[in-house]
Motif scaffolding. Structure first.
Motif, PDB file in Angstrom:
ATOM      1  N   PRO A 221      86.899  -9.061  86.561  1.00  0.00           N
ATOM      2  CA  PRO A 221      86.029  -9.569  85.487  1.00  0.00           C
ATOM      3  C   PRO A 221      85.593 -11.010  85.739  1.00  0.00           C
ATOM      4  O   PRO A 221      86.423 -11.867  86.079  1.00  0.00           O
ATOM      5  CB  PRO A 221      86.918  -9.458  84.234  1.00  0.00           C
ATOM      6  CG  PRO A 221      87.936  -8.419  84.577  1.00  0.00           C
ATOM      7  CD  PRO A 221      88.196  -8.557  86.046  1.00  0.00           C
ATOM      8  N   ASP A 222      84.315 -11.268  85.611  1.00  0.00           N
ATOM      9  CA  ASP A 222      83.737 -12.618  85.728  1.00  0.00           C
ATOM     10  C   ASP A 222      84.012 -13.281  87.070  1.00  0.00           C
ATOM     11  O   ASP A 222      84.018 -14.519  87.170  1.00  0.00           O
ATOM     12  CB  ASP A 222      84.248 -13.523  84.595  1.00  0.00           C
ATOM     13  CG  ASP A 222      83.806 -13.061  83.225  1.00  0.00           C
ATOM     14  OD1 ASP A 222      82.655 -12.600  83.115  1.00  0.00           O
ATOM     15  OD2 ASP A 222      84.609 -13.151  82.283  1.00  0.00           O
ATOM     16  N   ILE A 223      84.224 -12.495  88.138  1.00  0.00           N
ATOM     17  CA  ILE A 223      84.574 -13.111  89.419  1.00  0.00           C
ATOM     18  C   ILE A 223      83.440 -13.986  89.939  1.00  0.00           C
ATOM     19  O   ILE A 223      83.681 -15.009  90.596  1.00  0.00           O
ATOM     20  CB  ILE A 223      84.959 -12.031  90.464  1.00  0.00           C
ATOM     21  CG1 ILE A 223      85.603 -12.688  91.680  1.00  0.00           C
ATOM     22  CG2 ILE A 223      83.770 -11.171  90.851  1.00  0.00           C
ATOM     23  CD1 ILE A 223      86.862 -13.475  91.383  1.00  0.00           C
ATOM     24  N   ASP A 224      82.183 -13.646  89.618  1.00  0.00           N
ATOM     25  CA  ASP A 224      81.069 -14.478  90.061  1.00  0.00           C
ATOM     26  C   ASP A 224      81.131 -15.859  89.422  1.00  0.00           C
ATOM     27  O   ASP A 224      80.932 -16.881  90.095  1.00  0.00           O
ATOM     28  CB  ASP A 224      79.726 -13.799  89.780  1.00  0.00           C
ATOM     29  CG  ASP A 224      79.583 -13.311  88.342  1.00  0.00           C
ATOM     30  OD1 ASP A 224      80.591 -13.313  87.594  1.00  0.00           O
ATOM     31  OD2 ASP A 224      78.452 -12.917  87.967  1.00  0.00           O
ATOM     32  N   HIS A 225      81.462 -15.906  88.128  1.00  0.00           N
ATOM     33  CA  HIS A 225      81.560 -17.198  87.435  1.00  0.00           C
ATOM     34  C   HIS A 225      82.779 -17.986  87.905  1.00  0.00           C
ATOM     35  O   HIS A 225      82.719 -19.216  88.033  1.00  0.00           O
ATOM     36  CB  HIS A 225      81.613 -16.980  85.923  1.00  0.00           C
ATOM     37  CG  HIS A 225      80.375 -16.357  85.357  1.00  0.00           C
ATOM     38  ND1 HIS A 225      79.179 -17.041  85.245  1.00  0.00           N
ATOM     39  CD2 HIS A 225      80.136 -15.104  84.885  1.00  0.00           C
ATOM     40  CE1 HIS A 225      78.258 -16.250  84.720  1.00  0.00           C
ATOM     41  NE2 HIS A 225      78.812 -15.062  84.497  1.00  0.00           N
ATOM     42  N   ILE A 226      83.877 -17.303  88.148  1.00  0.00           N
ATOM     43  CA  ILE A 226      85.095 -17.972  88.625  1.00  0.00           C
ATOM     44  C   ILE A 226      84.839 -18.619  89.986  1.00  0.00           C
ATOM     45  O   ILE A 226      85.182 -19.789  90.217  1.00  0.00           O
ATOM     46  CB  ILE A 226      86.261 -16.966  88.709  1.00  0.00           C
ATOM     47  CG1 ILE A 226      86.650 -16.489  87.306  1.00  0.00           C
ATOM     48  CG2 ILE A 226      87.475 -17.590  89.412  1.00  0.00           C
ATOM     49  CD1 ILE A 226      87.590 -15.289  87.303  1.00  0.00           C
ATOM     50  N   ALA A 228      81.921 -19.439  91.302  1.00  0.00           N
ATOM     51  CA  ALA A 228      80.929 -20.505  91.175  1.00  0.00           C
ATOM     52  C   ALA A 228      81.569 -21.802  90.675  1.00  0.00           C
ATOM     53  O   ALA A 228      81.287 -22.890  91.203  1.00  0.00           O
ATOM     54  CB  ALA A 228      79.814 -20.070  90.231  1.00  0.00           C
ATOM     55  N   GLU A 229      82.451 -21.678  89.694  1.00  0.00           N
ATOM     56  CA  GLU A 229      83.089 -22.869  89.134  1.00  0.00           C
ATOM     57  C   GLU A 229      84.050 -23.511  90.130  1.00  0.00           C
ATOM     58  O   GLU A 229      84.064 -24.727  90.296  1.00  0.00           O
ATOM     59  CB  GLU A 229      83.847 -22.499  87.847  1.00  0.00           C
ATOM     60  CG  GLU A 229      84.495 -23.691  87.168  1.00  0.00           C
ATOM     61  CD  GLU A 229      85.143 -23.327  85.837  1.00  0.00           C
ATOM     62  OE1 GLU A 229      85.874 -24.175  85.298  1.00  0.00           O
ATOM     63  OE2 GLU A 229      84.930 -22.195  85.351  1.00  0.00           O
TER      64      GLU A 229
END
Length: 281
Positions: A221-226, A228-229
C-alpha cells in the motif's frame, strides 16, 4: 542471533532491505542484520567485501564480476534486480554539450575506478563508436562530488542511475543528454566466501526473507508515495521507475555471467576471466 553486515547504495532499489529490518523480518528468523549505506557505489562495495567490513553487498553485476575476476574472494548468490539499470548521461546545465556527440573528447566524472559509472562510461563509448582507450576520468566519489565537478568544469559528463539524478535535473543543475541501459540484470547479491562457508544456512534464510519482500514489493500500500518521500523523488517519476523495475528471486545463470564477462574482456576492463563455478552459485 547471527549477525550479518550488508552494504549497498542509498537508492530506491534497496528499500526492501530497510523494510525487512524495520519490520523485524530478519530478526524473526534469527538474523541480526546491520545495513550500511555506501554512496560511493560499487567500487567502494568491492573494497568492503575484500577487507571484510561487510559480509554481503547488493552490488552492480558488472562491477562485482570485474572484481571477482581480479581476485575478490566473494560469490554471487543471487540476482537482486533482474531488469536493466538505466544510466542517465548528464552534463552541467548551460550552453555547452548540447548533445551526446559533443562528449566524445570530454572528461568523465566517475565515483571511483571499477565503479559502475566508470565501467558504463566505457560501455557507452563503445556503443557510440568512440575510442575507449582515449577516455579521461575525474574521480568524484559521490553524487555531490559530481555536481561540483560538472559545475566547475573539472569534468564534462557523468553517468548515474537516471531516476536518482532526476531531482538534480529538475533543479536545473544537470541536463540529461542520453540514456545507456545495461544489457544485463543490474544488481546482484554477493557474499564473502568466508561467510558463505561458515553461515550457508543463515545466508539461505536471509535470501528467503528478502525474496518474500521483493515478490510483493510493488503491491505494498502506498509504496509509490513511500519511495518518493524517502528518496526525494516525484511520485510520477517513481511510478514510471516501478514499471521499469523487476526484482528477481533467481540465481545468476552462466549465460548472463559469460555475457557480462565477455563484454568486460572485449573492452579490456578485465585481463582474464573467472570460472562461473567459482564466481556464482
Amino acid at each position: 542471533m547471527t549477525a550479518l553486515k550488508i552494504a549497498g547504495v542509498p537508492e530506491h532499489f534497496n528499500l526492501p532491505w530497510h523494510l525487512c529490518i524495520e519490520q523485524g523480518k530478519f530478526a524473526g528468523v534469527g538474523l541480526d542484520v546491520e545495513w550500511t549505506d555506501v554512496p560511493e557505489g560499487t567500487g567502494k562495495l568491492c573494497q568492503m567485501l575484500r577487507d571484510g567490513s561487510t559480509d554481503i553487498a547488493v552490488i552492480l553485476t558488472e562491477g562485482i564480476i570485474k572484481d571477482i575476476a581480479a581476485g575478490n574472494e566473494s560469490k554471487i548468490v543471487q540476482v537482486y534486480v533482474g531488469s536493466p539499470l538505466i544510466w542517465g548521461i548528464h552534463v552541467a546545465a548551460g550552453p555547452n554539450h548540447r548533445s551526446l556527440q559533443d562528449l566524445q573528447d570530454g572528461k568523465v566524472a566517475i565515483s571511483r575506478y571499477g565503479s559502475g559509472s566508470h565501467l558504463m562510461a566505457i560501455v557507452n563509448a563503445k556503443q557510440q563508436g568512440w575510442d575507449t582507450t582515449a577516455l579521461r576520468f575525474e574521480v568524484i566519489n559521490t553524487l555531490d562530488g559530481a555536481v561540483e565537478a560538472l559545475s566547475t568544469g573539472k569534468a564534462d559528463y557523468f553517468m548515474w542511475e537516471r531516476f536518482m539524478t532526476k531531482p538534480i535535473v529538475d533543479a536545473g543543475v544537470f541536463r540529461r543528454v542520453g540514456d545507456c541501459p545495461t544489457p544485463w540484470p543490474c544488481f546482484v547479491i554477493a557474499v564473502r566466501n568466508e561467510v558463505l562457508e561458515t553461515h550457508a544456512d543463515e545466508i539461505g534464510t536471509l535470501l528467503d526473507s528478502i525474496n518474500q519482500m521483493t515478490t510483493g514489493f510493488k503491491d505494498l500500500p502506498d509504496i509509490d508515495h513511500i519511495l518518493a518521500e524517502r528518496y526525494n523523488q516525484q511520485t510520477e517519476d517513481i511510478r514510471e521507475w516501478l514499471k521499469l523495475t523487476e526484482w528477481s528471486q533467481k540465481t545468476l545463470d552462466s549465460n548472463t555471467f559469460e555475457k557480462v564477462q565477455d563484454q568486460l574482456f572485449e573492452l579490456k576492463i578485465i585481463e582474464k576471466k573467472a570460472a562461473f563455478e567459482t564466481a556464482a552459485g
